[in-house]
Design an enzyme around this catalytic site. Structure first.
Site, short mmCIF file in Angstrom:
data_model
loop_
_atom_site.label_atom_id
_atom_site.label_comp_id
_atom_site.label_asym_id
_atom_site.label_seq_id
_atom_site.Cartn_x
_atom_site.Cartn_y
_atom_site.Cartn_z
CE LYS A 84 -90.06 -34.72 -58.12
NZ LYS A 84 -89.01 -35.38 -58.91
C1 LIG Z 1 -93.46 -39.65 -57.81
C2 LIG Z 1 -92.13 -39.55 -57.12
N1 LIG Z 1 -91.99 -40.07 -55.90
C3 LIG Z 1 -90.83 -39.98 -55.23
C4 LIG Z 1 -89.73 -39.35 -55.78
C5 LIG Z 1 -88.45 -39.30 -55.02
O1 LIG Z 1 -88.13 -37.99 -54.64
P1 LIG Z 1 -86.68 -37.67 -54.02
O2 LIG Z 1 -85.72 -37.62 -55.17
O3 LIG Z 1 -86.83 -36.35 -53.34
O4 LIG Z 1 -86.37 -38.75 -53.06
C6 LIG Z 1 -89.84 -38.79 -57.05
C7 LIG Z 1 -88.67 -38.12 -57.65
O5 LIG Z 1 -88.51 -37.99 -58.83
C8 LIG Z 1 -91.06 -38.88 -57.75
O6 LIG Z 1 -91.21 -38.38 -58.98
#
Ligand SMILES: Cc1ncc(COP(=O)(O)O)c(C=O)c1O
Length: 379
Positions: free
Chosen positions: A181
């Protein structure tokens, strides 16, 4: 030359911040997490910010707080990282997959309508790859149908909607700080909300349902016997992560500005190529270009994997575009293949190009020269 798809910006400031936390002796959730939450709330224009261990955890907690059961359905885009759908499953409800708009890759009231049933309880909108979804019509739609609205803003920190940060004025928008991110805490997430009761409940749920956090009890200087008010989870962010997040947050504007410049350079080179379409800002906002995706149009006689392979041979690490959860074994059979034509097209015909704030012109040119050659033009 090798060009990574992403390189986070981590410097001596992060090392110093982590060393300070270590020296303080308090490394779990504590004062840095609180400071990070305050800084994020201010940045987002949200009344409250609740830091958690990941975006997945934050979405899980928000859905849990809705009290969903096994017969409740939550409409989600299939075209998303699988965590979007998994959080619905984890919260004990059923994800129902909707198609997306071909230009933004996001849900719209029309695509949600196709997935609606009498059991629909909520809609989870994703600001995919940082492109803000057009939330106002979706919120009006949800209000009309009595549905809760949750924003998966994992990718969208630094994006704007109608002139405000994505997540401002939201009942629940959840961000990710995974290293892919725009800013990172290693792993981490955060829920932004204007709902004070929801914020209080999330704080409790992330910490085993405790009436007083471990740090508050420690800091109180008196004997505090906590109660466990409901069955909760351990989804806390640590002070080590929050200390990194505070430094990273200071870098956010610079990172987004660099990403937008690099994206403009990609667009200028790729838009003239017949058969290639790239991500752009929608009319209602700006994207942070968390991922720079491009789609190979049907008339272009070039396969996605062929392009990925040609890039790799030149040392350029690209990725397939956004995945489609309904095509994965975990959710296959939930919806017949062919029912989400835009999603299926985009997932098979799109790819993500390398983009990171310190990417050099030479690194970007190495990527572009492969694409220009394949699409039949010189750069
Ligand atoms: C659209 C979306 N939702 C949720 C997530 C999950 O994030 P995290 O890795 O912080 O749990 C991601 C991670 O790539 C994502 O791209």
């Amino acid at each position: 030359m090798t060009v990574p798809v992403m390189r986070p910006w981590l410097g001596v400031e992060e090392s110093t911040a982590v060393a300070d936390v270590l020296a303080s002796g308090w490394i779990a959730q504590g004062p840095r997490v609180q400071a990070f939450e305050e800084a994020m709330a201010e940045r987002l224009g949200a009344d409250h910010a609740v830091a958690v261990s990941s975006c997945t955890a934050g979405l899980h907690l928000v859905l849990h707080s809705l009290g969903l059961g096994p017969t409740d359905e939550v409409v989600v885009p299939s075209l998303s990282f699988i965590a979007t759908a998994n959080t619905v499953t984890a919260a004990g409800a059923r994800p129902v997959f909707a198609d997306v708009d071909p230009v933004t890759q996001n849900l719209t009231p029309d695509t949600i309508t196709d997935a609606l049933t009498a059991r629909t309880a909520a809609v989870m909108v994703v600001h995919q790859a940082g492109v803000p979804a057009d939330l106002v019509p979706i919120a009006a739609f949800c209000a009309r149908h009595g549905l809760a609205l949750v924003e998966d803003a994992a990718c969208a920190l630094g994006s704007t909607y109608r002139g405000s940060p994505v997540g401002s004025g939201s009942r629940a928008a959840v961000f990710s700080f995974h290293p892919r991110k725009v800013i990172t805490t290693g792993e981490g997430g955060l829920v932004a909300t204007d709902d004070v009761e929801l914020a209080q409940r999330l704080r409790r749920l992330r910490e085993h349902g405790m009436s007083a956090s471990a740090h508050d009890r420690h800091a109180s200087g008196s004997v505090v016997i906590e109660e466990y008010l409901e069955a909760g989870f351990n989804m806390r962010m640590t002070d080590l992560q929050a200390a990194i997040g505070l430094v990273q947050l200071d870098r956010l504007d610079h990172i987004v500005a660099e990403r937008r410049d690099l994206a403009a350079r990609y667009q200028a080179a790729l838009t003239p190529l017949a058969g290639i379409r790239t991500v752009t800002d929608p009319p209602w906002g700006t994207t942070n270009f968390q991922s720079f995706w491009m789609v190979l149009e049907p008339d272009l006689d070039l396969g996605r994997d062929e392009v990925l392979e040609a890039l790799l041979v030149e040392g350029v690490s690209a990725r397939r575009g956004i995945m489609a959860a309904h095509l994965e074994p975990a959710y296959r059979g939930r919806i017949r293949e062919g029912r989400l034509p835009v999603t299926e097209y985009l997932t098979r015909r799109s790819l993500i190009l390398p983009l990171f704030h310190a990417m050099t012109d030479a690194e970007q040119d190495a990527t572009l020269s492969v694409l220009c050659r394949l699409a039949g033009r010189r750069p």
